[in-house]
Design an enzyme around this catalytic site. Structure first.
Site, PDB file in Angstrom:
ATOM      1  N   SER A  33       0.820  -1.216   0.000  1.00 10.38           N
ATOM      2  CA  SER A  33       0.000   0.000   0.000  1.00 10.38           C
ATOM      3  C   SER A  33       0.849   1.260   0.000  1.00 10.38           C
ATOM      4  O   SER A  33       0.317   2.366   0.064  1.00 10.38           O
ATOM      5  CB  SER A  33      -0.919   0.014   1.226  1.00 10.38           C
ATOM      6  N   SER A 287     -14.464  26.961 -27.913  1.00 10.18           N
ATOM      7  CA  SER A 287     -14.664  25.778 -28.742  1.00 10.18           C
ATOM      8  C   SER A 287     -13.567  25.712 -29.792  1.00 10.18           C
ATOM      9  O   SER A 287     -13.106  26.738 -30.291  1.00 10.18           O
ATOM     10  CB  SER A 287     -16.032  25.846 -29.426  1.00 10.18           C
ATOM     11  N   LYS A 293     -18.378  30.449 -29.148  1.00  9.24           N
ATOM     12  CA  LYS A 293     -18.705  29.744 -27.910  1.00  9.24           C
ATOM     13  C   LYS A 293     -17.848  30.196 -26.739  1.00  9.24           C
ATOM     14  O   LYS A 293     -16.660  30.456 -26.870  1.00  9.24           O
ATOM     15  CB  LYS A 293     -18.507  28.229 -28.081  1.00  9.24           C
ATOM     16  N   ASN A 295     -17.712  28.438 -23.008  1.00  5.20           N
ATOM     17  CA  ASN A 295     -18.288  27.335 -22.249  1.00  5.20           C
ATOM     18  C   ASN A 295     -17.942  27.435 -20.757  1.00  5.20           C
ATOM     19  O   ASN A 295     -16.787  27.670 -20.408  1.00  5.20           O
ATOM     20  CB  ASN A 295     -17.771  26.005 -22.787  1.00  5.20           C
ATOM     21  N   GLU A 300     -19.130  22.876 -15.186  1.00  6.76           N
ATOM     22  CA  GLU A 300     -19.466  21.537 -15.664  1.00  6.76           C
ATOM     23  C   GLU A 300     -18.601  20.470 -15.001  1.00  6.76           C
ATOM     24  O   GLU A 300     -19.083  19.373 -14.675  1.00  6.76           O
ATOM     25  CB  GLU A 300     -19.307  21.491 -17.183  1.00  6.76           C
ATOM     26  N   LYS A 335      -8.166   4.116   2.134  1.00  3.11           N
ATOM     27  CA  LYS A 335      -7.408   5.360   2.011  1.00  3.11           C
ATOM     28  C   LYS A 335      -7.494   6.005   0.639  1.00  3.11           C
ATOM     29  O   LYS A 335      -7.680   7.229   0.524  1.00  3.11           O
ATOM     30  CB  LYS A 335      -5.951   5.126   2.399  1.00  3.11           C
TER      31      LYS A 335
END
Length: 470
Positions: A33, A287, A293, A295, A300, A335
């Site tokens: 780990s 875009s 555009k 965005n 998002e 974890k």
């Protein structure tokens, strides 16, 4: 770390002589780990120093050995922070990597450090310390987000916007009131963080493998040294409990859900069809093919990352659901979920706080939209009840006829002629127009917690005082 010493330690496997030969490569890969639990290095070293100090104070090890141990551990801390420490997968985890290096630095005295403890209580205290610190980081981030909303609410305590149900225009509200709804949401998240910290603020160190120890240790001393309120009270539960990890993921999932709802509104509000807000280039992208555009990618991505955190919660719940007491290796899967959720939530909170402070509010566009869809129809019905003493159901029917008429005439309720309204109900007077504007509508909502500007300002003032004390 030299290869010869590493190989020697790995050959002995440190957990005893039960297995004569080294594990198969696949077993080593699934068992190790260190690739992720090395994140706990500071907590592991801090816990080990506290444990060694307690052992020396109780006369279980000598003070001379304790000084060597503490000096060696601090050296290791410096090496890890400087990036010069060589982590070995053969040594499985952070505990054995640190202990092996300590043996190289100080010799046999290193072997006394593990007296009266097990990796079971060691990892439990490390992970609790890390999770507690992350909770506190989240609390500060939430305070910053709440403060950002309070600023927006104060600036827009009289800015009218449409309120929605079913994503349909319902009644006019104040944009500051809408901001204060998110203050309430994120304040609940902050409250959950504080509740969770209070519950987890107990030290499992000293529970050993599962049954405690016969050495005369002082668990209250180590608990205090590590900043815990007190030691845990049951050794079995101490090493098998991962509620604090589940609570972190639960709190993170609820908070992420709130962030996602906000992100969705920002996405909608920033469309040309709504035009309520504009994000700067700092939180938008363009875009590759459509030059017009802009965005809202940051919003998002916040919305999307919520699914990632929710998945981690379901994953750990599934790991824990069938485990008998006490420790099982399954718990090694706790974890990565919490580490990733913490990093994700930190980023989401930072991004959303930035967007709330960054976005430009188009109050004119919101005001135009606030009057659409006959949003003051309820105000007309309320006026009929208050002024004409009509039963609300009858007032509702009268208002419905008025809306139908306005719709047929392609006009707003406030622009209907008085004669048209009186044809529906003769008791209607010119006074009715005092409630049909969106501005008067919001001003009338003076009930406690309502959307009236006066109420919004009261809540902003109250929350500023409250936040200062949190």
């Amino acid at each position: 770390m030299s290869d010869s010493k590493t190989s020697n330690i790995a050959g002995n496997q440190m957990w005893g002589g039960r297995f004569a030969s080294g594990p198969a490569a696949i077993m080593q890969a699934i068992n190790a780990s260190i690739s992720f639990d090395k994140k706990l290095f500071a907590e592991d070293i801090r816990g080990s120093i506290a444990h060694s100090e307690m052992l020396a104070e109780q006369g279980i090890i000598t003070k001379a050995d304790q000084k060597k141990i503490a000096k060696g551990l601090k050296t290791i801390l410096g090496e890890i922070e400087a990036g010069t420490f060589a982590f070995s997968e053969k040594l499985e985890d952070i505990h054995m990597n640190v202990e092996a290096r300590l043996a190289e630095l100080i010799g046999p005295a290193a072997g006394r450090l593990h007296t009266a403890r097990s990796r079971n209580d060691q990892v439990a205290v490390d992970f609790r310390l890390w999770t507690k610190n992350e909770f506190l980081r989240v609390a500060e981030a939430l305070k910053g987000l709440i403060a950002a909303f309070l600023e927006r609410a104060e600036d827009h305590a009289a800015s009218v916007m449409p309120g929605f149900t079913h994503m349909q225009a319902a009644q006019p509200v104040i944009f500051g009131h809408h901001c204060m709804a998110y203050v309430e949401m994120f304040a609940r998240d902050l409250s959950r963080v504080k509740d969770a910290v209070e519950r987890m603020n107990e030290s499992p160190l000293g529970a050993a493998a599962l049954a405690g120890t016969g050495f005369p240790i002082d668990r209250h001393m180590t608990a205090k040294a590590l900043g815990f309120r007190e030691p845990t009270r049951n050794s079995l539960d101490s090493v098998s409990d991962r509620d604090y990890a589940l609570e972190f993921l639960s709190v993170a999932a609820i908070c992420a859900t709130h962030l996602s709802r906000l992100a969705e509104e920002i996405v909608i509000w920033s469309t040309p069809q709504f035009g309520f807000v504009r994000l700067s280039d700092s939180f938008s992208t363009g875009s590759s093919i459509m030059p017009q555009k802009k965005n809202p990618d940051a919003a998002e991505l916040v919305r999307a990352k919520t699914g990632r955190i929710n998945g981690h919660l379901v994953g750990l719940l599934t790991v824990m659901k069938g485990l008998p007491l006490t420790y099982s290796k399954d718990m090694q899967e706790d974890k990565e979920a919490v580490f990733d959720a913490a990093e994700t939530l930190d980023l989401m909170l930072a991004a959303m706080t930035g967007m709330v402070r960054d976005m430009t509010i188009d109050t004119a566009a919101m005001k135009r939209a606030a009057g659409a869809g006959f949003s003051t129809a309820t105000d007309l019905a309320d006026w009929l009840v208050r002024t004409l003493n009509l039963p609300f159901r009858e007032a509702h029917h009268v208002t419905g006829r008025a809306v139908a008429l306005a719709e047929a005439k392609k006009t707003g309720l406030e622009k209907l002629a008085l004669a048209d309204l009186q044809a529906i109900h003769p008791g209607i007077t010119a006074d009715v127009f005092s409630v049909l504007s969106v501005q008067n509508s919001v001003k009338s909502r003076t009930s406690y917690g309502g959307t009236a500007p006066s109420e919004v300002r009261k809540q902003v003032r109250a929350w500023k005082k409250r936040l200062a004390k949190l």
